[in-house]
Design a protein around this motif. Sequence first.
Motif, PDB file in Angstrom:
ATOM      1  N   GLU A 135       0.822  -1.207   0.000  1.00 52.57           N
ATOM      2  CA  GLU A 135       0.000   0.000   0.000  1.00 52.57           C
ATOM      3  C   GLU A 135       0.858   1.261   0.000  1.00 52.57           C
ATOM      4  O   GLU A 135       0.497   2.271  -0.612  1.00 52.57           O
ATOM      5  CB  GLU A 135      -0.940   0.005   1.220  1.00 52.57           C
ATOM      6  N   GLY A 139      -0.156   1.831  -3.424  1.00 51.66           N
ATOM      7  CA  GLY A 139      -1.563   2.068  -3.126  1.00 51.66           C
ATOM      8  C   GLY A 139      -1.832   3.358  -2.381  1.00 51.66           C
ATOM      9  O   GLY A 139      -1.202   4.397  -2.619  1.00 51.66           O
ATOM     10  N   VAL A 140      -2.753   3.290  -1.442  1.00 49.60           N
ATOM     11  CA  VAL A 140      -3.261   4.474  -0.771  1.00 49.60           C
ATOM     12  C   VAL A 140      -2.236   5.099   0.173  1.00 49.60           C
ATOM     13  O   VAL A 140      -2.403   6.244   0.612  1.00 49.60           O
ATOM     14  CB  VAL A 140      -4.561   4.118  -0.008  1.00 49.60           C
ATOM     15  N   SER A 273     -12.777  -4.453   2.358  1.00 48.94           N
ATOM     16  CA  SER A 273     -12.903  -4.271   0.912  1.00 48.94           C
ATOM     17  C   SER A 273     -14.352  -4.076   0.495  1.00 48.94           C
ATOM     18  O   SER A 273     -14.639  -3.462  -0.532  1.00 48.94           O
ATOM     19  CB  SER A 273     -12.290  -5.466   0.165  1.00 48.94           C
ATOM     20  N   ARG A 277     -15.242   2.350   3.118  1.00 45.61           N
ATOM     21  CA  ARG A 277     -15.555   3.758   3.371  1.00 45.61           C
ATOM     22  C   ARG A 277     -16.445   3.902   4.612  1.00 45.61           C
ATOM     23  O   ARG A 277     -16.235   4.797   5.442  1.00 45.61           O
ATOM     24  CB  ARG A 277     -16.244   4.366   2.148  1.00 45.61           C
ATOM     25  N   ARG A 302      -8.014   5.377   6.241  1.00 48.28           N
ATOM     26  CA  ARG A 302      -8.259   5.055   4.836  1.00 48.28           C
ATOM     27  C   ARG A 302      -8.406   3.548   4.645  1.00 48.28           C
ATOM     28  O   ARG A 302      -7.617   2.776   5.206  1.00 48.28           O
ATOM     29  CB  ARG A 302      -7.093   5.535   3.961  1.00 48.28           C
ATOM     30  N   SER A 305      -6.383   0.276  -0.813  1.00 43.28           N
ATOM     31  CA  SER A 305      -6.812   0.475  -2.198  1.00 43.28           C
ATOM     32  C   SER A 305      -6.445  -0.696  -3.103  1.00 43.28           C
ATOM     33  O   SER A 305      -6.768  -0.678  -4.287  1.00 43.28           O
ATOM     34  CB  SER A 305      -6.180   1.756  -2.759  1.00 43.28           C
TER      35      SER A 305
END
Length: 326
Positions: A135, A139-140, A273, A277, A302, A305
Amino acid sequence: MNAIREEKSQSGRFAGPRLGVDLGGTTITAILTGNDDSILDQSVVATGSDQRVDTVIRRIANLVLGLCEKNAIGMEEIRCAGIGVPGEVSMTDSCLRSSPILPDWKSVPVAALLQERLGNFWSIENDANAALLGEWQFGVGQGFDSIVLLTIGTGIGGAVLMNGKLVHGLEGSAGEIGHLSVDPRGSTCWCGNRGCLGVVASTTALLEDFRRAEMIPDHVDVDGEQLRKAFLAGNVNAVGSIKRMTENLAIGVRSAICVTAPQTVILAGGIVSGLGREISTMLEECLADICYPAAISKVAIRPASLPGASGALGASIIGYAYEWCE
């Protein structure tokens, strides 16, 4: 991120092709990446019920060989190969010392066994650490150099990056956020402690809480997808179960934030996943109630991602990562 050693390829940051494997109790994921850091191909197989060392190592080797053969890449062409494993990894001898997911694996030289079967050098890392690397680099987590990552599944795994360096601590045992005690009178964890975060806030605990709330018989399977659909449909019991899980999770995350002062906390795992959010927002709200403002005000929560890929992608650069470690 000046601590990173990047072996430049023509178009990517890390020379390729590279191989990364994520070994789990249910599945084994292998990813092949190219010179531009893109995923060339990915393959997943069941870990299987026969989890003896020789059987699983053979299954990993066959998966890797099949992936390379499919893409016409020889093992001698692989620039970096690594594997993320679920458990305590010795950084001195590259062994998996113990694992709650693979209880019969004791001091197993995973990297050496793969090298013996496949011929090339292999690196090994704890699976949560590998996911954090994935990540962070792809990724994020890009753009941050202090990160806490939690993997929420059967239990809870954790990993910590501070000032651009992965924290291993003594014998590679740092980052075990899932074993922070959040309920001294709670159920006993496999580690022997009571009320570990991984016992009260894992997907296992969440699904059991939902089962009790819905009065679903023990013989009927309950999975994350069922819970996700119920939550999104506004089912009061599903919402309540997620709320209780995030409240428990917040207690452990608060401690991690107070100790490490990260720029971001990344949540990974199957349930995340599907509801990343929503869970991230609920966790932020819980933390706002229990964390002093200076600690939480600049921390971003977060969802990962790269679901299903962060561990294997991180494993593919472990060989470059050892100088990013404390």
